[in-house]
Design an enzyme around this catalytic site. Structure first.
Site, PDB file in Angstrom:
ATOM      1  N   ALA A   1       0.805  -1.232   0.000  1.00  0.00           N
ATOM      2  CA  ALA A   1       0.000   0.000   0.000  1.00  0.00           C
ATOM      3  C   ALA A   1       0.834   1.277   0.000  1.00  0.00           C
ATOM      4  CB  ALA A   1      -0.946  -0.008   1.193  1.00  0.00           C
TER       5      ALA A   1
ATOM      6  N   TYR B   1       1.886 -14.130 -14.938  1.00  0.00           N
ATOM      7  CA  TYR B   1       0.978 -13.150 -14.321  1.00  0.00           C
ATOM      8  C   TYR B   1      -0.487 -13.564 -14.511  1.00  0.00           C
ATOM      9  CZ  TYR B   1      -0.893  -8.486 -13.195  1.00  0.00           C
ATOM     10  OH  TYR B   1      -1.575  -7.429 -12.643  1.00  0.00           O
TER      11      TYR B   1
ATOM     12  N   LYS C   1      -3.142 -14.435 -11.554  1.00  0.00           N
ATOM     13  CA  LYS C   1      -4.368 -13.663 -11.351  1.00  0.00           C
ATOM     14  C   LYS C   1      -5.620 -14.516 -11.561  1.00  0.00           C
ATOM     15  CE  LYS C   1      -2.468  -9.794 -10.114  1.00  0.00           C
ATOM     16  NZ  LYS C   1      -2.679  -9.280  -8.745  1.00  0.00           N
TER      17      LYS C   1
HETATM   18  P1  NAP Z   1       2.938  -1.176  -8.473  1.00  0.00           P
HETATM   19  O1  NAP Z   1       2.739   0.286  -8.641  1.00  0.00           O
HETATM   20  O2  NAP Z   1       4.085  -1.842  -9.118  1.00  0.00           O
HETATM   21  O3  NAP Z   1       2.919  -1.502  -6.909  1.00  0.00           O
HETATM   22  C1  NAP Z   1       3.080  -2.827  -6.466  1.00  0.00           C
HETATM   23  C2  NAP Z   1       2.930  -2.853  -4.971  1.00  0.00           C
HETATM   24  O4  NAP Z   1       3.068  -4.213  -4.527  1.00  0.00           O
HETATM   25  C3  NAP Z   1       3.997  -2.024  -4.274  1.00  0.00           C
HETATM   26  O5  NAP Z   1       3.402  -1.309  -3.215  1.00  0.00           O
HETATM   27  C4  NAP Z   1       4.939  -3.096  -3.709  1.00  0.00           C
HETATM   28  O6  NAP Z   1       5.546  -2.719  -2.494  1.00  0.00           O
HETATM   29  C5  NAP Z   1       3.987  -4.245  -3.465  1.00  0.00           C
HETATM   30  N1  NAP Z   1       4.687  -5.529  -3.393  1.00  0.00           N
HETATM   31  C6  NAP Z   1       5.320  -6.192  -4.399  1.00  0.00           C
HETATM   32  N2  NAP Z   1       5.861  -7.329  -3.934  1.00  0.00           N
HETATM   33  C7  NAP Z   1       5.558  -7.385  -2.603  1.00  0.00           C
HETATM   34  C8  NAP Z   1       5.826  -8.329  -1.573  1.00  0.00           C
HETATM   35  N3  NAP Z   1       6.526  -9.444  -1.812  1.00  0.00           N
HETATM   36  N4  NAP Z   1       5.367  -8.066  -0.323  1.00  0.00           N
HETATM   37  C9  NAP Z   1       4.657  -6.937  -0.067  1.00  0.00           C
HETATM   38  N5  NAP Z   1       4.373  -6.015  -1.004  1.00  0.00           N
HETATM   39  C10 NAP Z   1       4.830  -6.236  -2.253  1.00  0.00           C
HETATM   40  O7  NAP Z   1       1.647  -1.969  -9.013  1.00  0.00           O
HETATM   41  P2  NAP Z   1       0.118  -1.535  -9.125  1.00  0.00           P
HETATM   42  O8  NAP Z   1      -0.147  -1.230 -10.538  1.00  0.00           O
HETATM   43  O9  NAP Z   1      -0.236  -0.568  -8.077  1.00  0.00           O
HETATM   44  O10 NAP Z   1      -0.578  -2.939  -8.823  1.00  0.00           O
HETATM   45  C11 NAP Z   1      -1.245  -3.239  -7.606  1.00  0.00           C
HETATM   46  C12 NAP Z   1      -2.045  -4.510  -7.793  1.00  0.00           C
HETATM   47  O11 NAP Z   1      -2.989  -4.320  -8.851  1.00  0.00           O
HETATM   48  C13 NAP Z   1      -1.187  -5.706  -8.196  1.00  0.00           C
HETATM   49  O12 NAP Z   1      -1.689  -6.881  -7.614  1.00  0.00           O
HETATM   50  C14 NAP Z   1      -1.368  -5.752  -9.704  1.00  0.00           C
HETATM   51  O13 NAP Z   1      -1.134  -7.025 -10.221  1.00  0.00           O
HETATM   52  C15 NAP Z   1      -2.828  -5.343  -9.826  1.00  0.00           C
HETATM   53  N6  NAP Z   1      -3.206  -4.835 -11.147  1.00  0.00           N
HETATM   54  C16 NAP Z   1      -2.616  -3.724 -11.665  1.00  0.00           C
HETATM   55  C17 NAP Z   1      -3.010  -3.273 -12.928  1.00  0.00           C
HETATM   56  C18 NAP Z   1      -2.446  -2.040 -13.562  1.00  0.00           C
HETATM   57  O14 NAP Z   1      -2.792  -1.767 -14.713  1.00  0.00           O
HETATM   58  N7  NAP Z   1      -1.613  -1.267 -12.891  1.00  0.00           N
HETATM   59  C19 NAP Z   1      -3.987  -3.985 -13.647  1.00  0.00           C
HETATM   60  C20 NAP Z   1      -4.548  -5.104 -13.086  1.00  0.00           C
HETATM   61  C21 NAP Z   1      -4.162  -5.532 -11.827  1.00  0.00           C
HETATM   62  P3  NAP Z   1       7.146  -2.482  -2.370  1.00  0.00           P
HETATM   63  O15 NAP Z   1       7.480  -1.371  -3.322  1.00  0.00           O
HETATM   64  O16 NAP Z   1       7.318  -2.118  -0.920  1.00  0.00           O
HETATM   65  O17 NAP Z   1       7.778  -3.788  -2.746  1.00  0.00           O
END
Ligand code: NAP
Length: 246
Positions: A12, A154, A158
């Site tokens: 978060a 991925y 998902k």
């Molecule tokens: P992001 O900006 O890359 O952020 C990813 C987050 O996950 C970061 O806060 C990171 O924290 C955390 N994280 C990664 N590995 C971790 C671990 N091992 N333990 C705890 N925290 C971890 O990605 P986002 O786009 O916000 O994506 C958030 C969620 O939405 C993900 O599940 C992603 O698959 C999903 N999603 C995103 C999109 C999109 O278009 N962006 C679309 C569909 C689904 P740290 O930096 O502290 O590691």
């Protein structure tokens, strides 16, 4: 309103998770901002929540580690006495075409995105069962519904999150626990910043509503599923994707 509720949101500190944390806090939940490596970002999220009149705390834990998740949840319950909402948002990508995908890239993505959600749910459900209440919201993806070339790891993770959501929803429904998933489409975050302009243009063409998603679009859906307004909803996947998966 989520007054008196405590929410744990994984990953978060930035991106979609940050928006979820901010929105839950704006609706009066106390939010635990989990992070793995981004300590400064998580502390910044906590500061922004407090500046907006809410309350939150940051907590480090790598969600892909089963025992670390157990320690985190045990310590949080000790300190705050209860947790009411669990949002499994933490996620990573390691995109590559199947024939070039390395085993470690498959394992890493499954380990964080799917096993990470299992890890927190497995430990949290003990407390939710005792409380006879709890809301679990797992962040899936349009990629897990449609499949996406270059994302075998991925998409599998998902799609797995959707199966996990439905199975656990059936298991925990008898004790007043709701388990749902939100499936975002193409949302502007650091995760999608790395895509080339060509890929972004192609994705935009696939969105009937004609715009990319904002992190707040996802956050609003999560807050709804975390609220009493969604008490009769469980085992569902709410696509928040501008119509991509129609
Ligand atoms: P992001 O900006 O890359 O952020 C990813 C987050 O996950 C970061 O806060 C990171 O924290 C955390 N994280 C990664 N590995 C971790 C671990 N091992 N333990 C705890 N925290 C971890 O990605 P986002 O786009 O916000 O994506 C958030 C969620 O939405 C993900 O599940 C992603 O698959 C999903 N999603 C995103 C999109 C999109 O278009 N962006 C679309 C569909 C689904 P740290 O930096 O502290 O590691």
């Amino acid at each position: 309103m989520l007054t008196g509720k405590i929410a744990l949101v994984t990953g978060a500190g930035r991106g979609i998770g940050k928006a979820i944390a901010m929105d839950l806090a704006a609706n009066h939940a106390f939010v635990i901002v989990n992070y793995n490596g981004s300590k400064d970002a998580a502390e910044q999220t906590v500061s922004e929540i407090k500046a907006a009149g809410g309350d939150a705390a940051a907590y480090q834990c790598n969600v892909s580690d089963f025992d670390s998740c157990g320690n985190m949840i045990g310590e949080l319950i000790k300190e705050y006495k209860h947790i009411d909402i669990l949002v499994n948002n933490a996620g990573i990508t390691r995109d590559e075409l199947l024939m070039r995908m390395k085993e470690e890239d498959f394992d890493a993505v499954i380990g964080t995105n799917l096993k990470g959600a299992f890890n927190t749910i497995r430990h949290m459900s003990r407390y939710f069962l005792k409380q006879r209440a709890g809301k679990i919201i797992n962040i899936s993806s349009v990629s897990g519904i449609l499949g996406n070339a270059g994302q075998a790891n991925y998409s599998a993770s998902k799609a797995g999150v959707i199966g996990l959501t439905k199975a656990v929803a059936r298991e925990l429904a008898g004790r007043g626990i709701n388990v749902n998933a939100v499936a975002p489409g193409f949302v502007e975050t650091e995760m999608t910043d790395v895509l080339s302009d060509g890929v972004k243009e192609d994705l935009l063409k696939q969105i009937p509503l004609g715009r990319v998603g904002h992190t707040q679009d996802i956050a609003k859906a999560v807050t709804f599923l975390a609220s009493p307004a969604a008490d009769y909803i469980t085992g569902q996947v709410l696509s928040v994707d501008g119509g991509m998966a129609i």
